[in-house]
Design a protein around this motif. Structure first.
Motif, PDB file in Angstrom:
ATOM      1  N   PHE A 257       0.812  -1.224   0.000  1.00  0.00           N
ATOM      2  CA  PHE A 257       0.000   0.000   0.000  1.00  0.00           C
ATOM      3  C   PHE A 257       0.843   1.270   0.000  1.00  0.00           C
ATOM      4  CE2 PHE A 257      -2.519  -3.349   2.070  1.00  0.00           C
ATOM      5  CZ  PHE A 257      -3.468  -3.514   1.069  1.00  0.00           C
ATOM      6  N   THR A 295      -8.280  -0.467  -2.508  1.00  0.00           N
ATOM      7  CA  THR A 295      -7.733   0.143  -1.297  1.00  0.00           C
ATOM      8  C   THR A 295      -6.907   1.375  -1.639  1.00  0.00           C
ATOM      9  OG1 THR A 295      -7.638  -2.048  -0.269  1.00  0.00           O
ATOM     10  CG2 THR A 295      -6.390  -0.298   0.801  1.00  0.00           C
ATOM     11  N   HIS A 296      -6.144   1.294  -2.744  1.00  0.00           N
ATOM     12  CA  HIS A 296      -5.365   2.453  -3.179  1.00  0.00           C
ATOM     13  C   HIS A 296      -6.286   3.603  -3.607  1.00  0.00           C
ATOM     14  CE1 HIS A 296      -0.977   1.382  -3.474  1.00  0.00           C
ATOM     15  NE2 HIS A 296      -1.480   0.172  -3.242  1.00  0.00           N
ATOM     16  N   GLY A 299      -9.827   3.357  -0.638  1.00  0.00           N
ATOM     17  CA  GLY A 299      -9.598   2.968   0.750  1.00  0.00           C
ATOM     18  C   GLY A 299     -10.318   1.691   1.141  1.00  0.00           C
ATOM     19  N   SER A 303      -9.351   2.836   6.068  1.00  0.00           N
ATOM     20  CA  SER A 303      -8.575   3.844   5.341  1.00  0.00           C
ATOM     21  C   SER A 303      -9.448   4.501   4.269  1.00  0.00           C
ATOM     22  CB  SER A 303      -7.362   3.180   4.685  1.00  0.00           C
ATOM     23  OG  SER A 303      -6.760   4.043   3.745  1.00  0.00           O
ATOM     24  N   ILE A 304      -9.119   5.759   3.915  1.00  0.00           N
ATOM     25  CA  ILE A 304      -9.868   6.451   2.847  1.00  0.00           C
ATOM     26  C   ILE A 304      -9.139   6.338   1.514  1.00  0.00           C
ATOM     27  CG2 ILE A 304     -10.887   8.083   4.479  1.00  0.00           C
ATOM     28  CD1 ILE A 304      -8.863  10.180   3.454  1.00  0.00           C
ATOM     29  N   GLY A 305      -7.975   5.630   1.513  1.00  0.00           N
ATOM     30  CA  GLY A 305      -7.233   5.451   0.276  1.00  0.00           C
ATOM     31  C   GLY A 305      -6.443   6.687  -0.116  1.00  0.00           C
ATOM     32  N   TYR A 306      -5.810   6.614  -1.308  1.00  0.00           N
ATOM     33  CA  TYR A 306      -4.980   7.732  -1.774  1.00  0.00           C
ATOM     34  C   TYR A 306      -5.702   8.614  -2.795  1.00  0.00           C
ATOM     35  CZ  TYR A 306      -1.158   5.246   0.527  1.00  0.00           C
ATOM     36  OH  TYR A 306      -0.366   4.629   1.446  1.00  0.00           O
TER      37      TYR A 306
END
Length: 328
Positions: A257, A295-296, A299, A303-306
């Motif tokens: 990640f 996920t990237h 999220g 996580s809210i991701g990138y």
């Protein structure tokens, strides 16, 4: 003094007679442990030959010693009843051992709450006292009494079986009237003067073990690395084979990640492979790749991701594995 004791032992062994170290110590009022120490020193120099022996014998407990002096508890009780003529149950219970033995042997008659003797005390022998005296007279030898008698005495916890180590000593091949101090090593002075030719040296023990080598200590950074490794393995990561130097960007970065626009993924920080420049990700389950992508981008797992468009093409780039780790 040790020297005086050694001289005494040399004189004793010089007679040519074999003697026992324990008897030697007892007869001369010496500490046996000190005699053994001197014997070991003389044995090492072959002044004497000593053979270790082991003798087992019985000693009396303090309780048993009191029975030797005053008689067994059962006979003490019988004497008391004989003197009193009769004894009440309450008084008899104050002598539990003697009273119990007397009842089991049917030496008493009960009349109401009182007891009288059924036997003639003058015609009886205190076998327990006699057995203990016999054992003392024979120095506690294991064969001093019948086995069943010893078993009964042990059952009553009147004996202790002791093991004594002692030595049979005789004249050795290097015996001399006087012990000369032997040299342990040759010195420069001996070589210069030539005195080594007449010197007597201590024999070398080629079978002795050497000194244990002391190892070093782990470097602080290695200790830190070991601690991190323990933590990561505990989190579920697995170690990669250390000889797998080429890795895909997917496993080296994306599965960990790390965003694809991270500076560490630039060419000046990472060594990318020209041939083959890319790898196939077909062996990776598609649903797993989709989880990494999602996920990237948006999220997951808290996580809210990138918030960027993840590139499958970027994840296929081959590189030299960085930081000695990769996702699994």
């Amino acid at each position: 003094m040790v020297e005086d004791l050694e001289k005494f032992l040399i004189e004793k062994s010089g007679t040519g007679e074999t003697f026992d170290s324990w008897e030697f110590a007892e007869n001369n009022g010496l500490d046996h442990d000190k005699v053994v120490g001197a014997l070991k020193s003389l044995s090492g120099a072959e002044f004497v030959v000593s053979t270790q022996l082991e003798t087992r014998f019985y000693t009396l407990t303090d309780e048993a010693k009191s029975y030797v002096d005053n008689g067994s508890p059962e006979f003490q009780f019988l004497k008391l009843v004989s003197e009193m003529g009769k004894i009440s149950a309450a008084e008899a219970k104050k002598h539990p051992i003697g009273f119990g033995k007397s009842m089991r042997n049917k030496w008493l008659s009960k009349e109401g709450e009182e007891f009288t003797l059924k036997v003639n005390l003058s015609e009886m022998n205190d076998d327990l006292q006699e057995n203990l005296k016999t054992l003392v007279a024979k120095n506690g030898a294991e064969d001093a009494l019948e086995k069943n008698v010893l078993k009964e005495l042990n059952k009553r916890k009147l004996l202790k079986l002791v093991s004594r180590k002692h030595y049979s000593v005789e004249k050795g091949p290097m015996w001399a009237p006087e012990r000369k101090k032997v040299a342990t090593t040759i010195t420069k002075e001996m070589i210069d003067t030539g005195s080594w030719k007449d010197e007597q040296f201590k024999a070398t023990n080629w079978h002795s073990t050497g000194l244990r080598e002391q190892g070093g200590y782990l470097h602080p950074l290695l200790l830190v690395r070991m601690e991190y490794r323990k933590i990561l393995i505990g989190m579920g990561f697995e170690e990669m084979p250390t000889n797998k130097w080429v890795e895909s960007s997917f496993w080296n970065f994306d599965a960990l990640f790390q965003p694809q626009q991270h500076p560490a993924r630039d060419a000046h920080d990472t060594f990318f492979i020209k041939q083959p420049a890319e790898c196939s990700l077909e062996s990776i389950p598609k649903d797993y790749v989709d989880v990494v992508r999602k996920t990237h981008e948006v999220g997951g797992f808290g996580s809210i991701g990138y918030r960027y468009d993840w590139s499958l093409q970027e994840s296929k780039k081959n590189l030299l594995r960085t930081h000695t780790t990769a996702g699994m």
